[in-house]
Design an enzyme around this catalytic site. Structure first.
Site, PDB file in Angstrom:
ATOM      1  N   THR A 125       0.820  -1.208   0.000  1.00 18.67           N
ATOM      2  CA  THR A 125       0.000   0.000   0.000  1.00 18.67           C
ATOM      3  C   THR A 125       0.859   1.266   0.000  1.00 18.67           C
ATOM      4  OG1 THR A 125      -1.526   1.274   1.392  1.00 18.67           O
ATOM      5  CG2 THR A 125      -0.131  -0.287   2.529  1.00 18.67           C
ATOM      6  N   ASP A 126       0.289   2.350  -0.501  1.00 21.08           N
ATOM      7  CA  ASP A 126       1.007   3.632  -0.457  1.00 21.08           C
ATOM      8  C   ASP A 126       1.186   4.127   0.976  1.00 21.08           C
ATOM      9  OD1 ASP A 126      -1.645   4.340   0.047  1.00 21.08           O
ATOM     10  OD2 ASP A 126      -1.781   5.841  -1.541  1.00 21.08           O
ATOM     11  N   GLU A 127       0.404   3.554   1.918  1.00 16.57           N
ATOM     12  CA  GLU A 127       0.487   4.033   3.309  1.00 16.57           C
ATOM     13  C   GLU A 127       1.849   3.763   3.938  1.00 16.57           C
ATOM     14  OE1 GLU A 127      -2.775   3.432   5.933  1.00 16.57           O
ATOM     15  OE2 GLU A 127      -4.242   3.585   4.325  1.00 16.57           O
ATOM     16  N   TYR A 153      -1.510  -0.351  11.317  1.00 18.76           N
ATOM     17  CA  TYR A 153      -1.752  -1.020  10.025  1.00 18.76           C
ATOM     18  C   TYR A 153      -0.602  -0.773   9.053  1.00 18.76           C
ATOM     19  CZ  TYR A 153      -3.299  -1.437   5.185  1.00 18.76           C
ATOM     20  OH  TYR A 153      -3.346  -1.730   3.846  1.00 18.76           O
ATOM     21  N   LYS A 157       2.239  -3.357   7.363  1.00 16.77           N
ATOM     22  CA  LYS A 157       2.445  -3.549   5.921  1.00 16.77           C
ATOM     23  C   LYS A 157       3.896  -3.228   5.546  1.00 16.77           C
ATOM     24  CE  LYS A 157      -0.269  -4.483   3.173  1.00 16.77           C
ATOM     25  NZ  LYS A 157      -0.740  -5.807   2.683  1.00 16.77           N
TER      26      LYS A 157
HETATM   27  P1  NAD Z   1     -10.151  -6.787   2.830  1.00 17.29           P
HETATM   28  O1  NAD Z   1     -10.078  -6.485   4.296  1.00 17.29           O
HETATM   29  O2  NAD Z   1     -11.386  -6.451   2.068  1.00 17.29           O
HETATM   30  O3  NAD Z   1      -9.872  -8.351   2.606  1.00 17.29           O
HETATM   31  C1  NAD Z   1      -8.889  -9.057   3.278  1.00 17.29           C
HETATM   32  C2  NAD Z   1      -9.136 -10.548   3.064  1.00 17.29           C
HETATM   33  O4  NAD Z   1      -8.065 -11.273   3.714  1.00 17.29           O
HETATM   34  C3  NAD Z   1     -10.442 -11.068   3.678  1.00 17.29           C
HETATM   35  O5  NAD Z   1     -11.096 -11.929   2.762  1.00 17.29           O
HETATM   36  C4  NAD Z   1      -9.999 -11.839   4.915  1.00 17.29           C
HETATM   37  O6  NAD Z   1     -10.861 -12.916   5.259  1.00 17.29           O
HETATM   38  C5  NAD Z   1      -8.625 -12.339   4.466  1.00 17.29           C
HETATM   39  N1  NAD Z   1      -7.735 -12.621   5.595  1.00 17.29           N
HETATM   40  C6  NAD Z   1      -7.475 -11.824   6.670  1.00 17.29           C
HETATM   41  N2  NAD Z   1      -6.614 -12.423   7.504  1.00 17.29           N
HETATM   42  C7  NAD Z   1      -6.305 -13.620   6.950  1.00 17.29           C
HETATM   43  C8  NAD Z   1      -5.431 -14.676   7.327  1.00 17.29           C
HETATM   44  N3  NAD Z   1      -4.742 -14.633   8.458  1.00 17.29           N
HETATM   45  N4  NAD Z   1      -5.330 -15.739   6.504  1.00 17.29           N
HETATM   46  C9  NAD Z   1      -6.045 -15.806   5.347  1.00 17.29           C
HETATM   47  N5  NAD Z   1      -6.900 -14.844   4.958  1.00 17.29           N
HETATM   48  C10 NAD Z   1      -7.012 -13.753   5.738  1.00 17.29           C
HETATM   49  O7  NAD Z   1      -8.873  -6.086   2.202  1.00 17.29           O
HETATM   50  P2  NAD Z   1      -8.665  -5.388   0.784  1.00 17.29           P
HETATM   51  O8  NAD Z   1      -9.122  -3.980   0.867  1.00 17.29           O
HETATM   52  O9  NAD Z   1      -9.196  -6.273  -0.281  1.00 17.29           O
HETATM   53  O10 NAD Z   1      -7.079  -5.358   0.711  1.00 17.29           O
HETATM   54  C11 NAD Z   1      -6.366  -6.453   0.153  1.00 17.29           C
HETATM   55  C12 NAD Z   1      -4.877  -6.162   0.210  1.00 17.29           C
HETATM   56  O11 NAD Z   1      -4.583  -4.980  -0.518  1.00 17.29           O
HETATM   57  C13 NAD Z   1      -4.349  -5.917   1.631  1.00 17.29           C
HETATM   58  O12 NAD Z   1      -3.094  -6.530   1.745  1.00 17.29           O
HETATM   59  C14 NAD Z   1      -4.242  -4.401   1.736  1.00 17.29           C
HETATM   60  O13 NAD Z   1      -3.217  -4.039   2.617  1.00 17.29           O
HETATM   61  C15 NAD Z   1      -3.891  -4.044   0.301  1.00 17.29           C
HETATM   62  N6  NAD Z   1      -4.313  -2.714  -0.157  1.00 17.29           N
HETATM   63  C16 NAD Z   1      -5.614  -2.300  -0.018  1.00 17.29           C
HETATM   64  C17 NAD Z   1      -6.001  -1.062  -0.521  1.00 17.29           C
HETATM   65  C18 NAD Z   1      -7.429  -0.588  -0.426  1.00 17.29           C
HETATM   66  O14 NAD Z   1      -7.703   0.557  -0.773  1.00 17.29           O
HETATM   67  N7  NAD Z   1      -8.378  -1.409   0.008  1.00 17.29           N
HETATM   68  C19 NAD Z   1      -5.061  -0.241  -1.145  1.00 17.29           C
HETATM   69  C20 NAD Z   1      -3.726  -0.685  -1.259  1.00 17.29           C
HETATM   70  C21 NAD Z   1      -3.381  -1.933  -0.771  1.00 17.29           C
HETATM   71  O1  TDX Z   2     -16.132   6.971   8.547  1.00 12.69           O
HETATM   72  C1  TDX Z   2     -15.116   7.424   7.983  1.00 12.69           C
HETATM   73  N1  TDX Z   2     -14.943   8.766   7.894  1.00 12.69           N
HETATM   74  C2  TDX Z   2     -13.853   9.350   7.325  1.00 12.69           C
HETATM   75  O2  TDX Z   2     -13.743  10.576   7.277  1.00 12.69           O
HETATM   76  C3  TDX Z   2     -14.091   6.566   7.424  1.00 12.69           C
HETATM   77  C4  TDX Z   2     -14.220   5.071   7.487  1.00 12.69           C
HETATM   78  C5  TDX Z   2     -12.993   7.161   6.854  1.00 12.69           C
HETATM   79  N2  TDX Z   2     -12.855   8.507   6.819  1.00 12.69           N
HETATM   80  C6  TDX Z   2     -11.643   9.098   6.194  1.00 12.69           C
HETATM   81  C7  TDX Z   2     -10.323   8.561   6.710  1.00 12.69           C
HETATM   82  C8  TDX Z   2      -9.421   8.631   5.494  1.00 12.69           C
HETATM   83  O3  TDX Z   2      -8.855   9.921   5.396  1.00 12.69           O
HETATM   84  O4  TDX Z   2     -11.679   8.725   4.806  1.00 12.69           O
HETATM   85  C9  TDX Z   2     -10.375   8.420   4.317  1.00 12.69           C
HETATM   86  C10 TDX Z   2     -10.358   7.006   3.778  1.00 12.69           C
HETATM   87  O5  TDX Z   2     -10.502   6.138   4.882  1.00 12.69           O
HETATM   88  P1  TDX Z   2     -10.514   4.536   4.702  1.00 12.69           P
HETATM   89  O6  TDX Z   2     -11.575   4.163   3.725  1.00 12.69           O
HETATM   90  O7  TDX Z   2     -10.546   3.941   6.066  1.00 12.69           O
HETATM   91  O8  TDX Z   2      -9.114   4.286   3.958  1.00 12.69           O
HETATM   92  P2  TDX Z   2      -7.598   4.654   4.346  1.00 12.69           P
HETATM   93  O9  TDX Z   2      -7.428   4.848   5.799  1.00 12.69           O
HETATM   94  O10 TDX Z   2      -7.169   5.762   3.437  1.00 12.69           O
HETATM   95  O11 TDX Z   2      -6.869   3.274   3.938  1.00 12.69           O
HETATM   96  C11 TDX Z   2      -7.235   2.596   2.698  1.00 12.69           C
HETATM   97  O12 TDX Z   2      -6.278   2.837   1.689  1.00 12.69           O
HETATM   98  C12 TDX Z   2      -5.014   2.235   1.796  1.00 12.69           C
HETATM   99  C13 TDX Z   2      -7.378   1.085   2.925  1.00 12.69           C
HETATM  100  O13 TDX Z   2      -8.325   0.845   3.949  1.00 12.69           O
HETATM  101  C14 TDX Z   2      -6.055   0.447   3.225  1.00 12.69           C
HETATM  102  O14 TDX Z   2      -6.220  -0.972   3.357  1.00 12.69           O
HETATM  103  C15 TDX Z   2      -5.104   0.753   2.094  1.00 12.69           C
HETATM  104  O15 TDX Z   2      -3.848   0.256   2.387  1.00 12.69           O
END
Ligand code: NAD
Ligand code: TDX
Length: 340
Positions: A125-127, A153, A157
């Site tokens: 992730t970019d985080e 978190y 990562k």
């Molecule tokens: P999500 O939370 O929707 O899904 C995570 C999945 O992993 C779930 O199906 C959960 O059951 C499974 N899981 C959790 N712990 C586990 C374990 N110990 N063993 C096996 N399975 C397990 O997450 P997402 O948003 O789809 O993110 C997927 C990946 O992408 C993550 O690694 C996250 O860090 C990365 N990522 C997410 C975003 C975003 O915006 N959502 C952006 C950049 C990177």
């Molecule tokens: O209720 C809310 N109100 C609010 O203002 C929530 C849930 C979020 N926010 C804000 C926090 C952040 O600035 O919105 C922005 C986005 O929040 P999230 O959806 O929780 O995402 P973020 O914290 O940016 O992280 C996401 O992007 C990077 C994913 O959850 C991560 O898994 C990924 O790595």
């Protein structure tokens, strides 16, 4: 080609599986997912009978389980999406983030070393780069930006990323890493900003905006992220990190207003609540490397992607209503009752 996709019952992992089964009809895709609160078999129901797909429920941090799976399936590649992914939950309880995100990555890579693999890909992730100031739009994260994390978190990562690079250098494991900005699209779990705001707006509930809503995220449609991973695992260089992002920065409040406009709901639903602890100000990715080396471009415009996403949530109410009517209610109370 046989690929183990971990976390495939979650948001991005499931979208990646659909993308790969559709694009490569001769590939076998094996999903390994623990089905935590964020994993949902309902998401995968249409492919459960697909002969190119199989599902295993298990923990990526369970060495015996993972070793047995590798022994029986002998995968060519692993794409690791499995993670605890929500920043707010990591602030409440960091332990499980370290276990799944760091130790789980170690267990998967040890199995790759033991059984052999063509590619181990880490979805990061970019985080991991921390945040950028709001008043310097010229600054972007490149692959050379130092790791500098803010939340448990993002620290977990980043820890995993360092371990992945160390396994490449020390053991020669053929790894790659993608660091993507915020994704949005179908099957996004309702705890995250965009689906939470859609669900609350449809129920005429308050929309909880943290702080002043000025924090900026760089949004990318999920399918475009899946295409980037596809390009990296096939053509990307081993040992390399690739940033993935669409030059699509938006302040949270803009997103919230856009959703209210699309659903024809009043701005009076917006409720400013206590800020997230350690809240990152701005993320912005420079995707030059993946564009130049692999020809990747963020094809989907935000206006199209957000419309498609809102339409998906309107047409798939069962999927998310089942989630928010369950255990999620306790989470919501814990996270928001004191805040609003
Ligand atoms: P999500 O939370 O929707 O899904 C995570 C999945 O992993 C779930 O199906 C959960 O059951 C499974 N899981 C959790 N712990 C586990 C374990 N110990 N063993 C096996 N399975 C397990 O997450 P997402 O948003 O789809 O993110 C997927 C990946 O992408 C993550 O690694 C996250 O860090 C990365 N990522 C997410 C975003 C975003 O915006 N959502 C952006 C950049 C990177
Ligand atoms: O209720 C809310 N109100 C609010 O203002 C929530 C849930 C979020 N926010 C804000 C926090 C952040 O600035 O919105 C922005 C986005 O929040 P999230 O959806 O929780 O995402 P973020 O914290 O940016 O992280 C996401 O992007 C990077 C994913 O959850 C991560 O898994 C990924 O790595």
């Amino acid at each position: 080609m046989k690929i183990i996709v971990t976390g495939g019952a979650g948001f991005i992992g499931s979208n990646f599986i659909f993308y790969m089964l559709n694009k490569y009809p001769d590939y076998k895709i094996i999903c390994l997912d623990m089905l935590t609160y964020a994993g949902n078999l309902e998401t995968l129901k249409d492919i459960m009978d697909n002969e190119n797909f199989s599902f295993y429920r298990g923990d990526i941090a369970d060495k015996e389980f993972v070793d047995n799976l590798f022994e029986s399936e002998k995968p060519d590649m692993v794409v690791n999406f499995a993670a605890e992914s929500h920043v707010d939950r990591s602030i409440e309880d960091p332990g499980i983030f370290l276990k799944t995100n760091i130790l789980g990555t170690q267990v998967l890579m040890d199995a790759c070393r033991k059984y052999g693999i063509k590619r181990y890909h880490q979805v990061s992730t970019d985080e991991v780069y921390g945040d950028l100031p709001l008043d310097r739009p010229d600054l972007l994260f490149t692959e050379e930006t130092p790791i500098h994390t803010s939340s448990p978190y993002s620290s977990s990562k980043a820890g995993a990323d360092l371990l992945v690079l160390a396994y490449h250098r020390t053991y020669g494991l053929p790894v790659s890493i993608s660091r993507c900005s915020n994704n949005y699209g179908p099957y996004h779990f309702p705890e995250k900003l965009i689906p939470l705001m859609i669900a609350n707006a449809l129920a005429d509930k308050p929309l909880p905006v943290y702080g002043e809503g000025l924090n900026v995220r760089d949004w990318l449609y999920v399918e475009v992220h899946c295409r980037a991973i596809d390009l990296i695992i096939h053509n990307g260089k081993v040992g390399e990190v690739y940033n993935v992002g669409g030059h699509n920065e938006k302040a949270n409040i803009e997103i919230v207003k856009m959703i209210l406009d699309a659903l024809e709901k009043p701005y009076s639903l917006i409720t400013y609540v206590a800020d997230r602890k350690g809240h990152d100000l701005r993320y912005a990715i420079d995707p030059t490397k993946i564009s130049n080396e692999l020809g990747w471009l963020p094809e989907t415009k935000f206006e199209d992607g957000i419309k498609r996403t809102i339409d998906w949530y309107l047409s798939n109410k069962n999927w998310w209503e089942n989630i928010i009517n369950g255990e999620y209610q306790n989470y919501y109370k814990r996270m928001y009752e004191e805040r609003v």
